[in-house]
Design a protein around this motif. Structure first.
Motif: not given
Length: 249
Positions: A128-144
């Motif tokens: 939430d702090a990063l503005g990454i929404r649930k289901g946004d796999r690309d941004r989740m992968h990039a953050q990981l």
């Protein structure tokens, strides 16, 4: 107190006094998982000073089972490239999970309350702090994958044990790692302790020359980027009344 005892190098440990006790608490309370670092180098002498002090960390029967590998410069960059490529390959082919396995189970195979709620709250809060929404796999992968770039920290530290050591060595090494994190605060540095590297130990260990060892955890070390939004996030901490029982009668 005579002049000899005023010299810290001559003060018996049992008589040593922490002149500023609050600074010890401040070092502990201001430690957090820093996820954005400045491109500012850390001098080797500083790292050596930290490790020398932390060599006094406790361990069972003084076994001192920790081994430490510091990666910087070209070695750091090469390892980042290899592990990021493996992380991308794992996303494209989930069956590779059988190849990239951690040396010991860091998390339980089945979660229970209240631990699963705390874990979820931390994940949701960070995204939430990063503005990454649930289901946004690309941004989740990039953050990981930011983990595998040490969050841009110039220094990565890998902590290992020899495989012959038992689980107590994990406890001993964890105490050593905590000492490093607190000592780093005394140098104006921040850290991020990471288990995310553990599944890629088959890449990490050969790179650092530790094939007969197990990867315990990793630490990113450097100067925090105070302007990064991600560094404003803090997970909730429980009051001691939640996890403490007083047995007096």
């Amino acid at each position: 107190m005579d002049s000899d005892l005023q010299d810290p190098s001559k003060v018996p440990d049992v008589l040593a006094v922490v002149n500023d006790p609050r600074s010890v608490y401040t070092a502990i309370e201001t430690r957090f998982c820093c996820r954005a670092f400045l491109p500012k180098s850390v001098e080797r002498a500083t790292i050596e000073r930290i490790l020398r002090a932390c060599s006094w960390s406790p361990s069972g029967s003084n076994t001192q089972p920790w081994k430490v590998y510091v990666v910087q410069g070209a070695s750091r960059d090469a390892l980042v490239s290899k592990v990021c490529a493996a992380h991308d390959a794992l996303r494209d082919d989930p069956s590779l999970a059988s190849v990239y396995r951690e040396d010991y189970p860091y998390y339980p195979s089945e979660w229970k309350s209240p631990y699963i709620e705390r874990r979820r709250a931390t994940g949701f809060g960070l995204y939430d702090a990063l503005g990454i929404r649930k289901g946004d796999r690309d941004r989740m992968h990039a953050q990981l994958q930011r983990n595998y770039k040490f969050f841009d920290a110039p220094v990565g530290i890998f902590f290992t044990n020899e495989k012959a050591m038992a689980q107590g060595a994990l406890v001993d090494t964890a105490m050593f790692v905590q000492s490093v994190m607190i000592a780093a605060r005394g140098e104006g540095l921040h850290t991020c302790v990471q288990a995310a590297w553990n599944p890629f130990s088959s890449i990490v260990l050969p790179h650092i020359g530790a094939t007969e060892e197990r990867l315990v955890c990793t630490l990113s070390l450097g100067y925090a980027d105070a302007g990064a939004v991600v560094n404003e996030y803090r997970p909730q901490r429980e009051d001691p009344s939640v996890f403490t029982r007083w047995l007096e009668n």
